[in-house]
Design a protein around this motif. Structure first.
Motif, PDB file in Angstrom:
ATOM      1  N   LEU A 108      -0.497  -3.641   0.379  1.00 48.27           N
ATOM      2  CA  LEU A 108      -1.105  -4.294   1.539  1.00 48.27           C
ATOM      3  C   LEU A 108      -0.507  -3.791   2.848  1.00 48.27           C
ATOM      4  O   LEU A 108      -1.228  -3.610   3.838  1.00 48.27           O
ATOM      5  N   ASP A 109       0.804  -3.558   2.878  1.00 54.86           N
ATOM      6  CA  ASP A 109       1.440  -3.012   4.077  1.00 54.86           C
ATOM      7  C   ASP A 109       0.871  -1.633   4.413  1.00 54.86           C
ATOM      8  O   ASP A 109       0.629  -1.318   5.583  1.00 54.86           O
ATOM      9  N   GLU A 110       0.660  -0.811   3.384  1.00 55.42           N
ATOM     10  CA  GLU A 110       0.097   0.520   3.614  1.00 55.42           C
ATOM     11  C   GLU A 110      -1.332   0.428   4.151  1.00 55.42           C
ATOM     12  O   GLU A 110      -1.699   1.156   5.069  1.00 55.42           O
ATOM     13  N   VAL A 111      -2.129  -0.474   3.590  1.00 52.02           N
ATOM     14  CA  VAL A 111      -3.506  -0.642   4.046  1.00 52.02           C
ATOM     15  C   VAL A 111      -3.534  -1.131   5.489  1.00 52.02           C
ATOM     16  O   VAL A 111      -4.312  -0.641   6.315  1.00 52.02           O
ATOM     17  N   LEU A 112      -2.673  -2.086   5.826  1.00 52.19           N
ATOM     18  CA  LEU A 112      -2.621  -2.596   7.200  1.00 52.19           C
ATOM     19  C   LEU A 112      -2.153  -1.523   8.181  1.00 52.19           C
ATOM     20  O   LEU A 112      -2.665  -1.429   9.298  1.00 52.19           O
ATOM     21  N   ALA A 113      -1.184  -0.703   7.775  1.00 55.04           N
ATOM     22  CA  ALA A 113      -0.717   0.377   8.647  1.00 55.04           C
ATOM     23  C   ALA A 113      -1.829   1.403   8.874  1.00 55.04           C
ATOM     24  O   ALA A 113      -2.007   1.900   9.999  1.00 55.04           O
ATOM     25  N   ARG A 114      -2.584   1.708   7.820  1.00 57.79           N
ATOM     26  CA  ARG A 114      -3.703   2.639   7.950  1.00 57.79           C
ATOM     27  C   ARG A 114      -4.782   2.076   8.874  1.00 57.79           C
ATOM     28  O   ARG A 114      -5.325   2.779   9.729  1.00 57.79           O
ATOM     29  N   ALA A 115      -5.080   0.774   8.749  1.00 54.74           N
ATOM     30  CA  ALA A 115      -6.083   0.142   9.610  1.00 54.74           C
ATOM     31  C   ALA A 115      -5.619   0.128  11.066  1.00 54.74           C
ATOM     32  O   ALA A 115      -6.417   0.369  11.979  1.00 54.74           O
ATOM     33  N   LYS A 116      -4.331  -0.108  11.283  1.00 50.26           N
ATOM     34  CA  LYS A 116      -3.804  -0.112  12.646  1.00 50.26           C
ATOM     35  C   LYS A 116      -3.903   1.284  13.260  1.00 50.26           C
ATOM     36  O   LYS A 116      -4.272   1.436  14.426  1.00 50.26           O
ATOM     37  N   ALA A 117      -3.592   2.304  12.479  1.00 45.62           N
ATOM     38  CA  ALA A 117      -3.682   3.676  12.980  1.00 45.62           C
ATOM     39  C   ALA A 117      -5.126   4.029  13.327  1.00 45.62           C
ATOM     40  O   ALA A 117      -5.384   4.667  14.356  1.00 45.62           O
ATOM     41  N   LEU A 118      -6.080   3.614  12.490  1.00 50.22           N
ATOM     42  CA  LEU A 118      -7.489   3.874  12.773  1.00 50.22           C
ATOM     43  C   LEU A 118      -7.951   3.124  14.030  1.00 50.22           C
ATOM     44  O   LEU A 118      -8.713   3.673  14.835  1.00 50.22           O
TER      45      LEU A 118
END
Length: 155
Positions: A108-118
């Motif tokens: 979940l942390d990885e998914v949230l970091a990816r969404a923030k970068a996008l």
């Protein structure tokens, strides 16, 4: 596990196993183990113990495998101690299961970091100019300007 008695047994098993792992089990294969949850069946015959392993070296899979082997070898000692401290006629069989919660949290942390970068990328591409000009909202009409038009508003 809606029965309060079963919940108390599960909580007590969690404390007993955690204390035993901390103080009495001296297996070098045993990593830094945290007992996260214990679930006991309604008849108190089986207890499933969920645990996590924190590894400083970064090799989580090897630490998890060695800790699982250490817990499996210490299962008899742990069960006898649980039986002694609970004072029950039959001791529940213990089953150790590695908790998947840390892996899910990491994902979940990885998914949230990816969404923030996008989101940041989209914000960087977006222009700074507004679509309707600087102030797209309508202003209230000026009453004096309306009277000079000579148009009757129906008032």
């Amino acid at each position: 596990m809606s029965n309060p008695r079963v919940r108390k047994i599960a909580d007590r098993i969690q404390v007993i196993v955690a204390e035993m792992l901390e103080r009495r089990i001296k297996d070098p294969r045993l990593g830094f183990v945290t007992v996260t949850d214990v679930r006991v069946t309604g008849d108190s015959q089986q207890a499933t113990i969920f645990y996590t392993v924190l590894d400083q070296a970064g090799d989580d899979e090897a630490a998890l495998a060695s800790t699982a082997a250490a817990l499996e070898s210490a299962k008899g000692l742990l069960r006898s101690e649980v039986a002694k401290q609970l004072g029950m006629r039959t001791a529940p069989t213990l089953t150790f299961v590695a908790d998947a919660l840390p892996e899910s949290a990491r994902h979940l942390d990885e998914v949230l970091a990816r969404a923030k970068a996008l989101d940041e990328e989209v914000a960087a591409r977006r222009g700074t100019e507004f679509a309707g000009g600087e102030d797209p909202y309508k202003k209230p009409r000026d009453v004096e300007a309306d009277e000079s038009d000579g148009v009757d508003d129906g008032e």
